[in-house]
Write a protein that holds these residues in place. Structure first.
Motif, mmCIF file in Angstrom:
data_model
loop_
_atom_site.group_PDB
_atom_site.id
_atom_site.type_symbol
_atom_site.label_atom_id
_atom_site.label_comp_id
_atom_site.label_asym_id
_atom_site.label_seq_id
_atom_site.Cartn_x
_atom_site.Cartn_y
_atom_site.Cartn_z
ATOM 1 N N ASN A 1 0.865 -0.981 -0.176
ATOM 2 C CA ASN A 1 -0.285 -0.248 -0.285
ATOM 3 C C ASN A 1 0.937 1.003 0.161
ATOM 4 O OD1 ASN A 1 -2.534 -1.425 0.266
ATOM 5 N ND2 ASN A 1 -1.499 -1.703 2.502
ATOM 6 N N TYR B 1 0.598 5.423 0.663
ATOM 7 C CA TYR B 1 -0.546 6.091 1.503
ATOM 8 C C TYR B 1 0.229 7.828 0.743
ATOM 9 C CZ TYR B 1 -2.041 1.719 3.675
ATOM 10 O OH TYR B 1 -3.183 1.171 3.692
ATOM 11 N N HIS C 1 -12.645 -3.137 7.369
ATOM 12 C CA HIS C 1 -12.192 -4.912 6.471
ATOM 13 C C HIS C 1 -11.736 -5.625 8.175
ATOM 14 C CE1 HIS C 1 -8.509 -3.486 5.522
ATOM 15 N NE2 HIS C 1 -8.221 -4.826 5.452
ATOM 16 N N ASP D 1 -9.180 -8.808 7.176
ATOM 17 C CA ASP D 1 -8.461 -10.106 5.916
ATOM 18 C C ASP D 1 -9.658 -11.119 6.017
ATOM 19 O OD1 ASP D 1 -6.779 -7.141 6.097
ATOM 20 O OD2 ASP D 1 -5.150 -8.386 6.382
ATOM 21 N N LEU E 1 1.913 -7.925 8.653
ATOM 22 C CA LEU E 1 2.148 -6.641 8.389
ATOM 23 C C LEU E 1 3.565 -5.875 8.276
ATOM 24 C CD1 LEU E 1 0.332 -3.479 6.493
ATOM 25 C CD2 LEU E 1 0.188 -3.224 9.119
ATOM 26 N N LEU F 1 -2.247 3.030 11.064
ATOM 27 C CA LEU F 1 -3.634 1.533 11.299
ATOM 28 C C LEU F 1 -4.451 1.762 12.221
ATOM 29 C CD1 LEU F 1 -4.265 -1.509 10.354
ATOM 30 C CD2 LEU F 1 -1.948 -2.275 11.588
ATOM 31 N N HIS G 1 -9.994 -3.893 10.919
ATOM 32 C CA HIS G 1 -8.994 -2.036 10.654
ATOM 33 C C HIS G 1 -9.505 -1.179 10.069
ATOM 34 C CE1 HIS G 1 -7.841 -6.136 8.821
ATOM 35 N NE2 HIS G 1 -6.581 -5.258 8.055
ATOM 36 N N ALA H 1 -7.188 2.172 7.857
ATOM 37 C CA ALA H 1 -5.904 3.015 7.600
ATOM 38 C C ALA H 1 -6.248 4.562 7.487
ATOM 39 C CB ALA H 1 -5.037 2.112 6.488
ATOM 40 N N ARG I 1 3.264 7.124 3.601
ATOM 41 C CA ARG I 1 2.560 5.948 4.088
ATOM 42 C C ARG I 1 3.050 4.534 3.256
ATOM 43 N NH1 ARG I 1 -1.221 2.959 7.111
ATOM 44 N NH2 ARG I 1 -0.305 1.784 8.685
ATOM 45 N N THR J 1 3.137 0.658 3.188
ATOM 46 C CA THR J 1 2.972 -0.409 3.984
ATOM 47 C C THR J 1 3.319 -1.577 3.256
ATOM 48 O OG1 THR J 1 0.642 -0.927 3.876
ATOM 49 C CG2 THR J 1 1.427 0.847 5.616
ATOM 50 N N ALA K 1 1.491 -5.711 3.430
ATOM 51 C CA ALA K 1 1.331 -6.729 3.659
ATOM 52 C C ALA K 1 1.098 -8.194 3.177
ATOM 53 C CB ALA K 1 -0.059 -6.927 3.965
ATOM 54 N N PHE L 1 0.435 -12.194 2.738
ATOM 55 C CA PHE L 1 -1.485 -12.333 2.470
ATOM 56 C C PHE L 1 -1.076 -14.042 3.162
ATOM 57 C CE2 PHE L 1 -2.979 -8.404 1.388
ATOM 58 C CZ PHE L 1 -3.821 -7.619 2.285
#
Ligand code: OGA
Ligand code: NI
Length: 340
Positions: A197, A199, A214, A216, A223, A231, A270, A272, A280, A282, A284, A286
């Motif tokens: 991600n 941002y 949401h 996951d 993460l 977050l 959670h 963001a 920013r 990040t 993740a 998965f």
């Protein structure tokens, strides 16, 4: 490409299409950055404190669905290199990213913006996202970005380490739940997806979201949120901030672990939020079951006074439903629920 927030955001005011309705806005941004999300020292799991660590992880997964891990064994310089290579990716000139940009959901490696539903969503998210599979590595790596030149080498190493860490945590969780060793191996954790991600700084963070609320849809998420706050986790009717800790990973329980554990573990909501100062980035990682893997509450985790809370389904059915509901946390478990 021109839809990417990073392509147009500089010196602009916030377009109407990024303004969330009042009830979904982050509004008050001085949300307490609680240190309440448990922090687990994984180095202790190697020694005689293993049982203590198993219990800490279990409790955090039951109460919060979230925890952070430190002394996790992933080399710090690898994490730094990986985060830098992602930042460099997003800073590449447009022509270097154009080949990866795609709004076609079937493209396994793609750069896009907001959600997978840009054209039909009510409000856009203030984020760009790069995602691609990581398993089997030898095949996947061929479709990953070729720029920055170090991308494939560094991200391959990172994905191996993130997988190792994820499987280690799953092993500790299965110990805590009383499941056999290797329970979450093979098909339950076969599909690995990396999601980066980005941002950019946002002109009005009180009106926007980087990722809306949401849970996951996967088994487990590892993460790395870099060193910029953003977050938030929903707990007991409140949003709480997850403090970026130096050299820590944030771990959260996905929907599939909640289902397999017959609701003993919780997949927490959670989101963001954005900020106006700095970009920013990040990442993740998965961990997902394979598409055709059958998911159901494990018999040993259904207490004698309980019945299974979910019917068996194939993971791909869950994903299909999840994306049609855009991850709406109230609705996405519903079709799979059994009512006693
Ligand atoms: C996600 C997510 C949070 C963040 O990608 O699923 O929840 O802080 N990201 O980027
Ligand atoms: Ni998430």
């Amino acid at each position: 490409m021109e839809k990417l927030v990073s392509s147009w955001f500089s010196n602009k005011t916030l377009p109407q299409s990024y303004i969330f309705p009042p009830e979904a806005r982050p509004g008050n941004l001085v949300i307490p950055r609680c240190n309440t999300i448990p922090v687990v020292d994984l180095s202790k799991a190697l020694a005689h404190d293993r049982i203590v660590i198993v219990q800490q992880i279990l409790k955090a997964s039951q109460e919060y669905g979230f925890f952070q891990v430190v002394n996790h064994g992933v080399p710090e310089n690898l994490v730094t290199d990986t985060m830098n290579v992602f930042k460099e990716f997003f800073e590449l000139p447009a022509e270097d990213k154009a080949g990866i940009y795609s709004e076609d959901l079937k493209r396994p490696c793609r750069l896009y913006t907001s959600s997978s539903n840009y054209d039909h969503e009510n409000v856009h998210l203030w984020r760009d996202n790069l995602r691609h599979p990581c398993h089997p590595l030898e095949d996947c790596i061929k479709i990953w970005p070729q720029k920055p030149t170090r991308y494939r080498e560094i991200v391959a190493t990172y994905s191996i380490e993130a997988k190792k860490l994820g499987l280690r945590i799953l092993e500790l969780l299965s110990e805590g739940l009383g499941l056999g060793s290797g329970f979450f191996g093979d098909k339950l954790s076969e599909s690995l997806l990396l999601s980066v991600n980005h941002y950019p700084p946002c002109p009005d963070p009180s009106l926007t979201l980087g990722v809306s609320r949401h849970c996951d849809p996967n088994l487990l998420t590892i993460l790395h949120q870099g060193d910029v706050y953003g977050l938030q986790v929903f707990k007991d009717g409140e949003w709480i901030g997850v403090e970026p800790l130096h050299n820590a990973f944030v771990v959260n329980i996905g929907h599939q672990l909640q289902i397999i554990s017959n609701n003993k573990l919780k997949s927490a909501e959670h989101r963001a939020v954005t900020n106006s100062r700095v970009a920013r980035t990040t990442v993740a990682f998965f961990i997902n079951p394979s598409d055709d893997c059958v998911i159901e509450p494990d018999k040993s985790l259904i207490d004698t006074d309980e019945s299974p809370a979910y019917k068996p389904f194939q993971f791909k059915e869950f994903l299909l439903n999840y994306s049609s509901l855009m991850g709406n946390p109230e609705k996405c478990l519903e079709p799979f629920e059994l009512h006693a």
